[in-house]
Design a protein around this motif. Sequence first.
Motif, PDB file in Angstrom:
ATOM      1  N   GLU A  60       0.723  -0.744   0.070  1.00  0.00           N
ATOM      2  CA  GLU A  60      -0.054   0.380   0.045  1.00  0.00           C
ATOM      3  C   GLU A  60       0.877   1.272  -0.250  1.00  0.00           C
ATOM      4  O   GLU A  60       1.886   1.027   0.139  1.00  0.00           O
ATOM      5  CB  GLU A  60      -1.120   0.089   0.979  1.00  0.00           C
ATOM      6  CG  GLU A  60      -0.607   0.192   2.760  1.00  0.00           C
ATOM      7  CD  GLU A  60      -0.996   0.088   3.320  1.00  0.00           C
ATOM      8  OE1 GLU A  60      -2.478  -0.444   3.618  1.00  0.00           O
ATOM      9  OE2 GLU A  60      -0.945   0.600   4.555  1.00  0.00           O
ATOM     10  N   CYS A  62       0.748   6.006   0.153  1.00  0.00           N
ATOM     11  CA  CYS A  62      -0.047   6.636   1.002  1.00  0.00           C
ATOM     12  C   CYS A  62      -0.047   8.208  -0.311  1.00  0.00           C
ATOM     13  O   CYS A  62       0.772   7.509  -0.992  1.00  0.00           O
ATOM     14  CB  CYS A  62       0.572   7.442   2.038  1.00  0.00           C
ATOM     15  SG  CYS A  62      -0.379   8.721   2.665  1.00  0.00           S
ATOM     16  N   TYR A 100      -4.773   5.919   2.208  1.00  0.00           N
ATOM     17  CA  TYR A 100      -4.206   4.700   1.875  1.00  0.00           C
ATOM     18  C   TYR A 100      -4.153   3.844   0.503  1.00  0.00           C
ATOM     19  O   TYR A 100      -5.902   3.553   0.790  1.00  0.00           O
ATOM     20  CB  TYR A 100      -3.469   4.168   3.229  1.00  0.00           C
ATOM     21  CG  TYR A 100      -2.429   4.771   4.278  1.00  0.00           C
ATOM     22  CD1 TYR A 100      -1.133   4.373   3.607  1.00  0.00           C
ATOM     23  CD2 TYR A 100      -3.206   5.701   4.817  1.00  0.00           C
ATOM     24  CE1 TYR A 100      -0.424   4.893   4.200  1.00  0.00           C
ATOM     25  CE2 TYR A 100      -2.241   6.293   5.365  1.00  0.00           C
ATOM     26  CZ  TYR A 100      -0.342   6.358   5.466  1.00  0.00           C
ATOM     27  OH  TYR A 100       0.122   7.063   6.152  1.00  0.00           O
TER      28      TYR A 100
END
Length: 129
Positions: A60, A62, A100
Motif C-alpha cells: 500500500e 499513501c 492509503y
Amino acid sequence: MSKQERVVLGQDDPDDCCPTLLTAPLDEESAADLARVFKALGDPVRLRLLSMIASRAGGEICVCDLTPAFELSQPTISHHLKLLRQAGLIDSERRGTWVYYRLLPGTTDRLAAVLTRPAVPAEPAGTAP
C-alpha cells in the motif's frame, strides 16, 4: 450467467479452466465490464498510479507519496485514483488526514485470465513446414 461472465466478475475459481478472448466470444455485459476496466487503464497517469501502488513494498501507498511524482494538482490525482477505484482495480482506506491505496489483485488476475492464450502444444523438432 455464463461461466465467462462469472470469471470476468470474479465469481469463479481462477484455477478452473476458463474461457479467454481467444476461446469464447464475450457477451455484451462482459464486454462492457471489461471495457470499463481497460478504459481506466487507458490513461498514462492512471497506469503509472496503478504501477506505483502495485509495486510498493508492503502493498500500500499513501496519497502523499503519489502526488509528488506527477506535475498535476492533488485534485487531478484524486480524480484519477477515484476512476481506478470505480473500476475495481484499487481500494483505499483513510487514516487520519491521509488516504492509503492498495491493489485489488483479483481484478488484475481476471484481466490476465481473460487475455491469456490457451497453451499450444509445441511442434516436434524438424516438423515445421
